[in-house]
Enzyme design. Structure first.
Site, short mmCIF file in Angstrom:
data_model
loop_
_atom_site.label_atom_id
_atom_site.label_comp_id
_atom_site.label_asym_id
_atom_site.label_seq_id
_atom_site.Cartn_x
_atom_site.Cartn_y
_atom_site.Cartn_z
N VAL A 11 0.84 -1.20 0.00
CA VAL A 11 0.00 0.00 0.00
C VAL A 11 0.88 1.26 0.00
O VAL A 11 0.69 2.16 -0.82
CB VAL A 11 -0.95 -0.02 1.21
CG1 VAL A 11 -1.69 1.31 1.33
CG2 VAL A 11 -1.94 -1.15 1.08
N ASP A 30 10.42 4.10 6.12
CA ASP A 30 10.23 2.76 6.67
C ASP A 30 11.32 2.51 7.70
O ASP A 30 12.46 2.97 7.52
CB ASP A 30 10.31 1.71 5.55
CG ASP A 30 9.58 0.43 5.92
OD1 ASP A 30 8.61 0.08 5.23
OD2 ASP A 30 9.96 -0.20 6.92
N THR A 121 -5.31 -0.73 6.97
CA THR A 121 -6.64 -1.24 7.32
C THR A 121 -6.72 -1.40 8.83
O THR A 121 -6.01 -2.21 9.42
CB THR A 121 -6.88 -2.60 6.62
OG1 THR A 121 -6.74 -2.38 5.22
CG2 THR A 121 -8.26 -3.14 6.92
N LYS A 222 -14.06 0.15 4.53
CA LYS A 222 -12.97 -0.74 4.13
C LYS A 222 -13.25 -2.19 4.57
O LYS A 222 -13.20 -3.12 3.76
CB LYS A 222 -11.65 -0.24 4.75
CG LYS A 222 -10.50 -1.19 4.62
CD LYS A 222 -10.04 -1.31 3.19
CE LYS A 222 -9.03 -2.43 3.06
NZ LYS A 222 -8.32 -2.41 1.82
N LYS A 269 -15.74 -16.45 -8.88
CA LYS A 269 -14.93 -17.55 -9.41
C LYS A 269 -14.69 -18.56 -8.30
O LYS A 269 -14.03 -18.26 -7.30
CB LYS A 269 -13.60 -17.04 -9.94
CG LYS A 269 -13.73 -16.33 -11.27
CD LYS A 269 -12.36 -16.17 -11.93
CE LYS A 269 -12.30 -14.85 -12.66
NZ LYS A 269 -11.53 -13.83 -11.95
N GLY A 271 -13.11 -21.99 -6.64
CA GLY A 271 -11.79 -22.60 -6.73
C GLY A 271 -11.22 -22.93 -5.37
O GLY A 271 -11.94 -23.40 -4.48
N CYS A 278 -4.91 -9.68 2.74
CA CYS A 278 -6.03 -8.78 3.04
C CYS A 278 -7.26 -9.55 3.50
O CYS A 278 -7.65 -9.44 4.66
CB CYS A 278 -6.33 -7.92 1.84
SG CYS A 278 -4.91 -6.94 1.34
N LYS A 281 -7.06 -11.96 6.79
CA LYS A 281 -6.83 -11.28 8.07
C LYS A 281 -7.90 -10.21 8.34
O LYS A 281 -8.32 -10.04 9.47
CB LYS A 281 -5.42 -10.70 8.13
CG LYS A 281 -5.23 -9.32 7.59
CD LYS A 281 -3.86 -8.77 7.89
CE LYS A 281 -3.57 -7.52 7.07
NZ LYS A 281 -4.40 -6.36 7.33
N LYS A 338 -2.42 -14.99 -6.02
CA LYS A 338 -3.14 -14.68 -7.26
C LYS A 338 -2.12 -14.28 -8.31
O LYS A 338 -0.95 -14.05 -7.98
CB LYS A 338 -4.17 -13.58 -7.02
CG LYS A 338 -3.58 -12.22 -6.70
CD LYS A 338 -4.71 -11.23 -6.56
CE LYS A 338 -4.30 -9.84 -6.85
NZ LYS A 338 -5.38 -8.90 -6.81
C1 UGA Z 1 -8.29 -7.14 -1.96
C2 UGA Z 1 -9.41 -6.23 -2.47
O1 UGA Z 1 -9.88 -6.72 -3.72
C3 UGA Z 1 -8.92 -4.79 -2.63
O2 UGA Z 1 -9.99 -3.95 -3.02
C4 UGA Z 1 -8.35 -4.32 -1.29
O3 UGA Z 1 -7.81 -3.00 -1.39
C5 UGA Z 1 -7.23 -5.26 -0.86
O4 UGA Z 1 -7.76 -6.60 -0.75
C6 UGA Z 1 -6.70 -4.79 0.46
O5 UGA Z 1 -7.45 -4.82 1.45
O6 UGA Z 1 -5.59 -4.26 0.51
P1 UGA Z 1 -6.19 -8.37 -3.08
O7 UGA Z 1 -6.01 -9.05 -1.77
O8 UGA Z 1 -5.02 -7.76 -3.75
O9 UGA Z 1 -7.28 -7.18 -2.95
O10 UGA Z 1 -6.75 -9.44 -4.09
P2 UGA Z 1 -8.15 -9.83 -4.78
O11 UGA Z 1 -8.03 -9.59 -6.22
O12 UGA Z 1 -9.28 -9.21 -4.08
O13 UGA Z 1 -8.15 -11.41 -4.54
C7 UGA Z 1 -8.12 -11.96 -3.24
C8 UGA Z 1 -8.19 -13.46 -3.29
O14 UGA Z 1 -9.48 -13.89 -3.70
C9 UGA Z 1 -7.21 -14.13 -4.25
O15 UGA Z 1 -6.63 -15.26 -3.63
C10 UGA Z 1 -8.08 -14.56 -5.42
O16 UGA Z 1 -7.57 -15.68 -6.10
C11 UGA Z 1 -9.36 -14.88 -4.70
N1 UGA Z 1 -10.57 -14.80 -5.58
C12 UGA Z 1 -10.92 -13.61 -6.13
C13 UGA Z 1 -11.33 -15.93 -5.80
O17 UGA Z 1 -11.03 -17.03 -5.28
N2 UGA Z 1 -12.46 -15.83 -6.57
C14 UGA Z 1 -12.83 -14.66 -7.14
O18 UGA Z 1 -13.86 -14.65 -7.84
C15 UGA Z 1 -12.04 -13.53 -6.92
#
Ligand code: UGA
Length: 447
Positions: A11, A30, A121, A222, A269, A271, A278, A281, A338
């Site tokens: 972030v 930092d 957060t 948030k 999705k 899986g 994020c 936790k 991811k």
């Molecule tokens: C998430 C939120 O999407 C952001 O908006 C937020 O700012 C961030 O957390 C944070 O709090 O800092 P992020 O953790 O980077 O972002 O990743 P995501 O794209 O949200 O994916 C999170 C997890 O969900 C991944 O493991 C992904 O594979 C999984 N996922 C996502 C699924 O299993 N199915 C889906 O349909 C979408």
């Protein structure tokens, strides 16, 4: 504007760099000496698309610097963004000690007006604690403070692009002056007054919504947003379980649901479940926050339970197919939580590998970006230089992260390399008809 960003994690580093790119003068601070040294030698502590390029450009331009000295950074800046980590404690609560420590240091250093913005957060009401702490520890006569909440919605893997094209910018404030300062900071984004360093044309992105609320509501937005998205994922994973029992296809169910604009197609999705630093936790922390204020958030506890159970589902699928797991060789494509990131924190792949190791399996793994970190996290497995190398001799292949390049593998070569051509597609990502044509036994999640 002179801005100090405290914390150079995902972030902080992205926020600081992108604020510099839109014209501000930014010092990123930092207390991790090594990280600052790395950044000062032009290297990146994390992989995030487009970030390295922007760090270089803005350092060269002179409006982005890195330092260990929070006091100096705070004194030079009118606005200080707190972006330090809030890791989970054993009871699931967020550890706020880094936020508290940074707040005290800002208070001690401040010799003029400072707007302190919480971007980490944090639980609702943290803004009040920050304000109180600033008042208590400030010893300078001219030290005056405002506090604001500016929650972060960046996604790892597309964080830089998300910064320039957010859906919304949320700020929680308690006076007009604070609102005006934050509006000024984000004006180039709100008005599209910058040349986008990521896209050649940005006309398809709508202008972001600027939402001004009180501080507590912004803090809750948030947690509520992340929890809702996590709930969507667990919902579709629960549907996936039902699909398997009745012989339906969760992909089709998700498609049909997502066509309703009230539901939307994103985050449906099925899986291996969600990972990263994020959702897992934040969900736990939100359950604890609710508990503390007297609400039993069983809905979110169930979301968490369903997510954890996805690893059991995958283990059982492998057991069913391979009969005995002990001494079986299992290849993994993808380790990061991811695609487009090297982040392994709470990655489902890592959880699954650990479980399979306990069952006595031999693991061979490949990830396009996360190998360096993985070797430290799980040193006892074999890491291949490419997918073909990890497939060699494997009795099952698990697709754990949907990196786009995995779609274009030479699947005939993969088939030949494996001892038994079985694929568990943990993200329902691969081209099932093609794989079956090549001769693979294919198993998805919920189809
Ligand atoms: C998430 C939120 O999407 C952001 O908006 C937020 O700012 C961030 O957390 C944070 O709090 O800092 P992020 O953790 O980077 O972002 O990743 P995501 O794209 O949200 O994916 C999170 C997890 O969900 C991944 O493991 C992904 O594979 C999984 N996922 C996502 C699924 O299993 N199915 C889906 O349909 C979408």
């Amino acid at each position: 504007m002179n801005i100090c960003v405290v914390g150079t994690g995902y972030v902080g580093l992205v926020t600081g760099t992108c604020l510099a790119e839109i014209g501000h003068c930014v010092i990123c601070v930092d207390n991790d000496k090594q990280k600052i040294q790395t950044l000062n030698t032009g290297k990146m502590p994390i992989f995030e698309p487009d970030l390295e390029k922007l760090v270089h450009q803005n350092r060269k331009r002179g409006n982005l610097s890195f330092s260990e000295d929070l006091g100096q950074g705070a004194r030079k800046s009118e606005v200080i963004f707190i972006c330090v980590g809030t890791p989970p404690l054993e009871n699931g609560e967020a550890d706020l000690s880094p936020v508290e420590k940074v707040t005290r240091e800002i208070a001690v250093a401040a010799d003029s007006y400072k707007l302190v913005v919480e971007k980490s957060t944090v639980p609702v009401q943290t803004g009040e604690y920050i304000y109180r702490t600033l008042q208590i520890y400030c010893r300078e006569e001219n030290g005056r403070f405002d506090v604001a909440s500016n929650p972060e919605f960046l996604r790892e893997g597309s964080a830089v692009a998300d910064f320039f094209h957010p859906d919304r910018i949320v700020i929680g404030v308690n006076n007009r002056q604070t609102e005006a300062i934050l509006h000024q900071i984000y004006q180039p984004i709100l008005e599209r007054g910058f040349s986008c360093p990521v896209h050649s044309s940005c006309s398809s992105f709508p202008k972001p919504y600027f939402l001004v609320t009180d501080i507590k509501s912004a803090e809750l937005i948030k947690h509520a947003s992340n929890s809702f998205l996590a709930a969507k994922i667990s919902f579709i994973n629960a549907i996936a379980e039902i699909c398997e029992k009745v012989g339906a296809d969760v992909q089709k169910v998700a498609e049909g649901m997502g066509l309703d604009p009230r539901i939307g197609k994103e985050f449906l999705k099925a899986g291996l479940g969600f990972g990263g630093f994020c959702f897992p936790k934040d969900l736990q922390a939100f359950v604890r926050i609710a508990e503390k204020v007297g609400y039993d958030f069983t809905l979110m506890k169930e979301v968490e339970r369903i997510n954890k159970a996805r690893i059991d589902v995958a283990v059982e699928k492998l057991r069913k197919k391979l009969w005995v797991l002990r001494e079986k060789t299992i290849a993994f494509l993808g380790l990061a939580f991811k695609p487009q990131t090297d982040d392994l924190r709470f990655a489902p792949a890592i959880g699954l590998i650990r479980r399979l190791r306990q069952e006595g399996c031999n693991i061979r793994a490949f990830d396009p970006q996360a190998m360096e970190k993985a070797v430290i996290e799980i040193p006892e497995i074999f890491y291949g230089a490419n997918p073909y190398e990890v497939a060699a001799g494997a009795e099952a292949l698990v697709l754990a992260t949907e990196w786009p390049e995995f779609l274009d593998l030479d699947w005939l070569k993969m088939h030949r390399a494996m001892a038994r051509p079985f694929i568990l597609d943990g993200r329902n990502f691969l081209n099932r008809p093609l794989l079956m044509e090549v001769g693979f036994e294919y198993e998805g999640m919920g189809r």
